[in-house]
Scaffold this motif. Structure first.
Motif, PDB file in Angstrom:
ATOM      1  N   UNK A  46       0.827  -1.204   0.000  1.00 39.72           N
ATOM      2  CA  UNK A  46       0.000   0.000   0.000  1.00 39.72           C
ATOM      3  C   UNK A  46       0.867   1.262   0.000  1.00 39.72           C
ATOM      4  N   UNK A  47       1.966   1.248   0.732  1.00 39.24           N
ATOM      5  CA  UNK A  47       2.873   2.399   0.760  1.00 39.24           C
ATOM      6  C   UNK A  47       3.536   2.599  -0.595  1.00 39.24           C
ATOM      7  N   UNK A  48       3.920   1.513  -1.247  1.00 38.63           N
ATOM      8  CA  UNK A  48       4.537   1.615  -2.573  1.00 38.63           C
ATOM      9  C   UNK A  48       3.533   2.176  -3.581  1.00 38.63           C
ATOM     10  N   UNK A  49       2.294   1.687  -3.526  1.00 35.80           N
ATOM     11  CA  UNK A  49       1.267   2.213  -4.432  1.00 35.80           C
ATOM     12  C   UNK A  49       0.993   3.690  -4.147  1.00 35.80           C
ATOM     13  N   UNK A  50       1.048   4.079  -2.882  1.00 32.62           N
ATOM     14  CA  UNK A  50       0.869   5.495  -2.552  1.00 32.62           C
ATOM     15  C   UNK A  50       2.025   6.316  -3.122  1.00 32.62           C
ATOM     16  N   UNK A  51       3.233   5.763  -3.115  1.00 30.23           N
ATOM     17  CA  UNK A  51       4.379   6.450  -3.719  1.00 30.23           C
ATOM     18  C   UNK A  51       4.186   6.631  -5.210  1.00 30.23           C
ATOM     19  N   UNK A  52       3.679   5.593  -5.869  1.00 28.54           N
ATOM     20  CA  UNK A  52       3.396   5.699  -7.303  1.00 28.54           C
ATOM     21  C   UNK A  52       2.320   6.755  -7.539  1.00 28.54           C
ATOM     22  N   UNK A  53       1.293   6.760  -6.689  1.00 24.62           N
ATOM     23  CA  UNK A  53       0.238   7.771  -6.806  1.00 24.62           C
ATOM     24  C   UNK A  53       0.774   9.173  -6.586  1.00 24.62           C
ATOM     25  N   UNK A  54       1.741   9.305  -5.676  1.00 28.18           N
ATOM     26  CA  UNK A  54       2.365  10.605  -5.430  1.00 28.18           C
ATOM     27  C   UNK A  54       3.080  11.107  -6.683  1.00 28.18           C
ATOM     28  N   UNK A  55       3.818  10.208  -7.336  1.00 27.81           N
ATOM     29  CA  UNK A  55       4.516  10.584  -8.571  1.00 27.81           C
ATOM     30  C   UNK A  55       3.504  10.957  -9.651  1.00 27.81           C
ATOM     31  N   UNK A  56       2.412  10.197  -9.757  1.00 31.72           N
ATOM     32  CA  UNK A  56       1.372  10.561 -10.723  1.00 31.72           C
ATOM     33  C   UNK A  56       0.754  11.914 -10.391  1.00 31.72           C
ATOM     34  N   UNK A  57       0.620  12.204  -9.092  1.00 33.63           N
ATOM     35  CA  UNK A  57       0.121  13.511  -8.680  1.00 33.63           C
ATOM     36  C   UNK A  57       1.034  14.632  -9.130  1.00 33.63           C
ATOM     37  N   UNK A  58       2.353  14.392  -9.051  1.00 35.16           N
ATOM     38  CA  UNK A  58       3.314  15.390  -9.536  1.00 35.16           C
ATOM     39  C   UNK A  58       3.138  15.600 -11.040  1.00 35.16           C
ATOM     40  N   UNK A  59       2.953  14.488 -11.769  1.00 34.02           N
ATOM     41  CA  UNK A  59       2.762  14.593 -13.221  1.00 34.02           C
ATOM     42  C   UNK A  59       1.498  15.396 -13.531  1.00 34.02           C
ATOM     43  N   UNK A  60       0.410  15.115 -12.809  1.00 32.59           N
ATOM     44  CA  UNK A  60      -0.836  15.848 -13.042  1.00 32.59           C
ATOM     45  C   UNK A  60      -0.666  17.315 -12.671  1.00 32.59           C
ATOM     46  N   UNK A  61       0.033  17.589 -11.571  1.00 31.01           N
ATOM     47  CA  UNK A  61       0.284  18.973 -11.165  1.00 31.01           C
ATOM     48  C   UNK A  61       1.077  19.725 -12.230  1.00 31.01           C
ATOM     49  N   UNK A  62       2.123  19.084 -12.746  1.00 29.42           N
ATOM     50  CA  UNK A  62       2.938  19.728 -13.785  1.00 29.42           C
ATOM     51  C   UNK A  62       2.148  19.901 -15.079  1.00 29.42           C
ATOM     52  N   UNK A  63       1.296  18.938 -15.381  1.00 28.70           N
ATOM     53  CA  UNK A  63       0.446  19.072 -16.567  1.00 28.70           C
ATOM     54  C   UNK A  63      -0.462  20.278 -16.414  1.00 28.70           C
ATOM     55  N   UNK A  64      -1.010  20.463 -15.202  1.00 30.00           N
ATOM     56  CA  UNK A  64      -1.850  21.634 -14.951  1.00 30.00           C
ATOM     57  C   UNK A  64      -1.074  22.927 -15.042  1.00 30.00           C
ATOM     58  N   UNK A  65       0.229  22.874 -14.740  1.00 34.73           N
ATOM     59  CA  UNK A  65       1.049  24.080 -14.839  1.00 34.73           C
ATOM     60  C   UNK A  65       1.423  24.373 -16.289  1.00 34.73           C
ATOM     61  N   UNK A  66       1.692  23.317 -17.069  1.00 31.86           N
ATOM     62  CA  UNK A  66       2.072  23.508 -18.478  1.00 31.86           C
ATOM     63  C   UNK A  66       0.867  23.967 -19.286  1.00 31.86           C
ATOM     64  N   UNK A  67      -0.232  23.240 -19.127  1.00 34.11           N
ATOM     65  CA  UNK A  67      -1.482  23.672 -19.748  1.00 34.11           C
ATOM     66  C   UNK A  67      -2.093  24.650 -18.745  1.00 34.11           C
ATOM     67  N   UNK A  68      -2.300  25.857 -19.098  1.00 30.59           N
ATOM     68  CA  UNK A  68      -2.793  26.808 -18.093  1.00 30.59           C
ATOM     69  C   UNK A  68      -4.204  26.448 -17.608  1.00 30.59           C
ATOM     70  N   UNK A  69      -4.289  25.406 -16.775  1.00 32.64           N
ATOM     71  CA  UNK A  69      -5.564  24.958 -16.230  1.00 32.64           C
ATOM     72  C   UNK A  69      -5.382  24.732 -14.732  1.00 32.64           C
ATOM     73  N   UNK A  70      -5.935  25.619 -13.944  1.00 32.04           N
ATOM     74  CA  UNK A  70      -5.759  25.575 -12.494  1.00 32.04           C
ATOM     75  C   UNK A  70      -6.404  24.348 -11.868  1.00 32.04           C
ATOM     76  N   UNK A  71      -7.532  23.925 -12.386  1.00 28.40           N
ATOM     77  CA  UNK A  71      -8.256  22.791 -11.800  1.00 28.40           C
ATOM     78  C   UNK A  71      -7.412  21.522 -11.878  1.00 28.40           C
TER      79      UNK A  71
END
Length: 137
Positions: A46-71
């Protein structure tokens, strides 16, 4: 009273073993599945999957920063925080799983009465802080 153990008498031990044998005879697939369950392994996964989810969260956050979409950025940030929380809980439970043989000390929580509420706000906050710090040790 979670985590405390009580030794069984010989009669209770014998009855418990009879129940185990009856369950094994009735449903061997369930018994083998239960024996294969390891709490530490579950929380580690579960901790490893949470780590993978954290990395995916970073990717989604950066995608939101690259595409000017705050949501999209906010969604990524929330994913990161949620995964970090899940990983922290899992790591705490992994460390507690090894201590399951130890009997925890009795709880020192007090019940408040009307007389305890006298005193200043800061004194009550300091008391709460001391109690929380002592419980964590």
């Amino acid at each position: 009273m979670e985590g405390s153990t009580v030794p069984l008498s010989e009669e209770e031990q014998r009855q418990f073993e009879q129940l185990e044998r009856a369950l094994a005879a009735e449903d061997p697939k369930f018994v083998s599945a239960m024996r294969g369950t390891n709490v530490r392994l579950y929380y580690k996964r579960r901790a490893v999957l949470a780590g993978v989810g954290f990395v995916l969260g970073i990717v989604v956050l950066m995608t939101g920063a690259i595409i000017p979409n705050t949501i999209i950025g906010v969604i990524g940030f929330v994913m990161m925080v949620a995964c970090l929380y899940i990983a922290a809980l899992s790591m705490k439970r992994i460390s507690n799983a090894g201590e399951s043989d130890d009997i925890p000390p009795p709880s020192t929580k007090r019940h408040r009465t009307k007389h305890d509420s006298s005193g200043s706000f800061m004194e009550r906050m300091e008391d709460r802080w001391r109690r929380r710090r002592d419980e964590d040790l």
